[in-house]
Scaffold this motif. Structure first.
Motif, PDB file in Angstrom:
ATOM      1  N   GLU A 187     -15.505   6.754   0.969  1.00  0.00           N
ATOM      2  CA  GLU A 187     -15.746   5.602   0.092  1.00  0.00           C
ATOM      3  C   GLU A 187     -16.462   5.990  -1.206  1.00  0.00           C
ATOM      4  OE1 GLU A 187     -17.770   2.431   2.092  1.00  0.00           O
ATOM      5  OE2 GLU A 187     -18.600   1.676   0.227  1.00  0.00           O
ATOM      6  N   TYR A 188     -16.001   5.421  -2.288  1.00  0.00           N
ATOM      7  CA  TYR A 188     -16.712   5.551  -3.559  1.00  0.00           C
ATOM      8  C   TYR A 188     -17.748   4.444  -3.621  1.00  0.00           C
ATOM      9  CZ  TYR A 188     -13.017   8.734  -4.455  1.00  0.00           C
ATOM     10  OH  TYR A 188     -12.163   9.784  -4.328  1.00  0.00           O
ATOM     11  N   THR A 189     -19.008   4.835  -3.698  1.00  0.00           N
ATOM     12  CA  THR A 189     -20.090   3.866  -3.547  1.00  0.00           C
ATOM     13  C   THR A 189     -20.536   3.278  -4.875  1.00  0.00           C
ATOM     14  OG1 THR A 189     -21.556   5.776  -3.567  1.00  0.00           O
ATOM     15  CG2 THR A 189     -20.978   4.841  -1.422  1.00  0.00           C
ATOM     16  N   MET A 190     -20.139   3.877  -5.987  1.00  0.00           N
ATOM     17  CA  MET A 190     -20.648   3.436  -7.281  1.00  0.00           C
ATOM     18  C   MET A 190     -19.552   3.504  -8.331  1.00  0.00           C
ATOM     19  SD  MET A 190     -24.178   5.600  -7.522  1.00  0.00           S
ATOM     20  CE  MET A 190     -24.611   4.695  -8.981  1.00  0.00           C
ATOM     21  N   GLY A 191     -19.649   2.639  -9.337  1.00  0.00           N
ATOM     22  CA  GLY A 191     -18.808   2.773 -10.512  1.00  0.00           C
ATOM     23  C   GLY A 191     -19.353   3.876 -11.407  1.00  0.00           C
TER      24      GLY A 191
ATOM     25  N   SER B 203     -14.140   1.493  -1.618  1.00  0.00           N
ATOM     26  CA  SER B 203     -12.925   1.740  -0.862  1.00  0.00           C
ATOM     27  C   SER B 203     -12.728   3.238  -0.669  1.00  0.00           C
ATOM     28  CB  SER B 203     -11.737   1.161  -1.631  1.00  0.00           C
ATOM     29  OG  SER B 203     -10.530   1.501  -1.002  1.00  0.00           O
ATOM     30  N   PRO B 204     -12.268   3.640   0.510  1.00  0.00           N
ATOM     31  CA  PRO B 204     -11.821   5.020   0.659  1.00  0.00           C
ATOM     32  C   PRO B 204     -10.467   5.173  -0.038  1.00  0.00           C
ATOM     33  CG  PRO B 204     -11.403   3.831   2.673  1.00  0.00           C
ATOM     34  CD  PRO B 204     -12.069   2.869   1.721  1.00  0.00           C
ATOM     35  N   SER B 205      -9.933   6.370  -0.070  1.00  0.00           N
ATOM     36  CA  SER B 205      -8.626   6.553  -0.694  1.00  0.00           C
ATOM     37  C   SER B 205      -7.887   7.680  -0.001  1.00  0.00           C
ATOM     38  CB  SER B 205      -8.778   6.875  -2.182  1.00  0.00           C
ATOM     39  OG  SER B 205      -9.406   8.130  -2.343  1.00  0.00           O
TER      40      SER B 205
ATOM     41  N   THR C 244      -0.258  25.394 -11.104  1.00  0.00           N
ATOM     42  CA  THR C 244      -0.233  24.022 -11.585  1.00  0.00           C
ATOM     43  C   THR C 244      -0.656  23.126 -10.441  1.00  0.00           C
ATOM     44  OG1 THR C 244       1.568  24.563 -13.075  1.00  0.00           O
ATOM     45  CG2 THR C 244       1.202  22.228 -12.620  1.00  0.00           C
ATOM     46  N   ALA C 245      -1.772  22.444 -10.631  1.00  0.00           N
ATOM     47  CA  ALA C 245      -2.366  21.636  -9.567  1.00  0.00           C
ATOM     48  C   ALA C 245      -2.332  20.173  -9.969  1.00  0.00           C
ATOM     49  CB  ALA C 245      -3.811  22.078  -9.321  1.00  0.00           C
ATOM     50  N   SER C 246      -1.781  19.329  -9.106  1.00  0.00           N
ATOM     51  CA  SER C 246      -1.656  17.901  -9.393  1.00  0.00           C
ATOM     52  C   SER C 246      -2.342  17.099  -8.299  1.00  0.00           C
ATOM     53  CB  SER C 246      -0.175  17.498  -9.444  1.00  0.00           C
ATOM     54  OG  SER C 246       0.505  18.236 -10.437  1.00  0.00           O
ATOM     55  N   LEU C 247      -2.959  16.006  -8.689  1.00  0.00           N
ATOM     56  CA  LEU C 247      -3.608  15.147  -7.699  1.00  0.00           C
ATOM     57  C   LEU C 247      -3.182  13.696  -7.907  1.00  0.00           C
ATOM     58  CD1 LEU C 247      -5.670  15.386  -5.342  1.00  0.00           C
ATOM     59  CD2 LEU C 247      -7.407  14.603  -6.952  1.00  0.00           C
ATOM     60  N   TRP C 248      -2.703  13.097  -6.801  1.00  0.00           N
ATOM     61  CA  TRP C 248      -2.387  11.678  -6.772  1.00  0.00           C
ATOM     62  C   TRP C 248      -3.416  10.991  -5.895  1.00  0.00           C
ATOM     63  CZ3 TRP C 248       1.235  15.522  -6.557  1.00  0.00           C
ATOM     64  CH2 TRP C 248       2.362  15.429  -7.394  1.00  0.00           C
ATOM     65  N   THR C 249      -3.753   9.756  -6.249  1.00  0.00           N
ATOM     66  CA  THR C 249      -4.657   8.978  -5.405  1.00  0.00           C
ATOM     67  C   THR C 249      -3.982   7.664  -5.020  1.00  0.00           C
ATOM     68  OG1 THR C 249      -5.736   7.652  -7.132  1.00  0.00           O
ATOM     69  CG2 THR C 249      -6.608   9.884  -6.745  1.00  0.00           C
ATOM     70  N   LYS C 250      -4.406   7.149  -3.895  1.00  0.00           N
ATOM     71  CA  LYS C 250      -3.981   5.809  -3.457  1.00  0.00           C
ATOM     72  C   LYS C 250      -5.190   5.138  -2.838  1.00  0.00           C
ATOM     73  CE  LYS C 250      -1.104   5.103   0.077  1.00  0.00           C
ATOM     74  NZ  LYS C 250       0.189   5.171   0.793  1.00  0.00           N
ATOM     75  N   PRO C 251      -5.725   4.059  -3.365  1.00  0.00           N
ATOM     76  CA  PRO C 251      -5.124   3.330  -4.496  1.00  0.00           C
ATOM     77  C   PRO C 251      -5.283   4.070  -5.819  1.00  0.00           C
ATOM     78  CG  PRO C 251      -7.286   2.417  -3.982  1.00  0.00           C
ATOM     79  CD  PRO C 251      -6.985   3.450  -2.929  1.00  0.00           C
ATOM     80  N   ALA C 252      -4.509   3.649  -6.796  1.00  0.00           N
ATOM     81  CA  ALA C 252      -4.633   4.133  -8.165  1.00  0.00           C
ATOM     82  C   ALA C 252      -4.674   2.919  -9.078  1.00  0.00           C
ATOM     83  CB  ALA C 252      -3.450   5.019  -8.524  1.00  0.00           C
ATOM     84  N   PRO C 253      -5.735   2.758  -9.846  1.00  0.00           N
ATOM     85  CA  PRO C 253      -6.898   3.631  -9.910  1.00  0.00           C
ATOM     86  C   PRO C 253      -7.770   3.517  -8.664  1.00  0.00           C
ATOM     87  CG  PRO C 253      -7.262   1.683 -11.259  1.00  0.00           C
ATOM     88  CD  PRO C 253      -5.838   1.623 -10.783  1.00  0.00           C
ATOM     89  N   LEU C 254      -8.649   4.511  -8.504  1.00  0.00           N
ATOM     90  CA  LEU C 254      -9.594   4.497  -7.384  1.00  0.00           C
ATOM     91  C   LEU C 254     -10.503   3.277  -7.488  1.00  0.00           C
ATOM     92  CD1 LEU C 254     -10.551   8.268  -7.511  1.00  0.00           C
ATOM     93  CD2 LEU C 254      -9.134   7.142  -5.777  1.00  0.00           C
TER      94      LEU C 254
ATOM     95  N   ALA D 188       0.825  -1.205   0.000  1.00  0.00           N
ATOM     96  CA  ALA D 188       0.000   0.000   0.000  1.00  0.00           C
ATOM     97  C   ALA D 188       0.859   1.255   0.000  1.00  0.00           C
ATOM     98  CB  ALA D 188      -0.924  -0.001   1.215  1.00  0.00           C
ATOM     99  N   CYS D 189       2.089   1.148   0.532  1.00  0.00           N
ATOM    100  CA  CYS D 189       2.959   2.320   0.603  1.00  0.00           C
ATOM    101  C   CYS D 189       3.360   2.804  -0.776  1.00  0.00           C
ATOM    102  CB  CYS D 189       4.225   2.004   1.403  1.00  0.00           C
ATOM    103  SG  CYS D 189       3.892   1.826   3.137  1.00  0.00           S
TER     104      CYS D 189
END
Ligand SMILES: [Cu+2]
Length: 131
Positions: free
Chosen positions: A99-103, A45-47, A31-41, A15-16
């Motif tokens: 948490e993302y509840t839907m695809g 699951s929360p992230s 310039t704005a950047s966004l990283w997610t973990k996990p990737a892809p979302l 996970a690290c």
């Protein structure tokens, strides 16, 4: 018991390194950047989120940063939930998405307020339904 602990440690390690590539947008000279973990979302699951902010090539520190996540094609009760991000220094801000509840198509809207002016960077993600 012992085996579960070892497995947990292995999952923790993997996970690290779960940050993927950033999405980057330009907003009003920032310039704005966004990283997610996990990737892809992942659905269900929360992230963790990591937001990087630069201006003229230099890290932009000390801004107030919040985000919300929503599906553009659907009103959901979570749409108005605003989450604060922490200033981790070096123009990096961190936070935890719920948490993302839907695809389907999701947006993460990050609002950053620097020197008293709020701006919003929008990032688009398509989450696959789990098989
Ligand atoms: Cu939805």
């Amino acid at each position: 018991m012992k085996r579960a602990a070892v497995l947990g440690a292995m999952l923790g390690l993997s996970a690290c390194s779960g940050w993927g590539d950033a999405q980057t947008v330009t907003v009003d000279g920032y310039t704005a950047s966004l990283w997610t973990k996990p990737a892809p979302l992942q659905v269900g699951s929360p992230s963790e989120l990591k937001f990087g902010l630069r201006r003229d090539g230099a890290p932009e520190e000390g801004c107030a940063v919040t985000f919300r996540q929503h599906m553009p094609e659907m009103e959901m009760s979570s749409d108005s939930t605003v989450v604060a991000m922490s200033d981790a220094g070096g123009g990096v801000y961190t936070g935890a998405a719920f948490e993302y509840t839907m695809g389907g198509d999701w947006r993460i809207e990050v609002t950053f307020t620097c020197a008293g002016r709020a701006r919003t960077a929008t990032f688009s993600y398509t989450l696959e339904w789990p098989e």
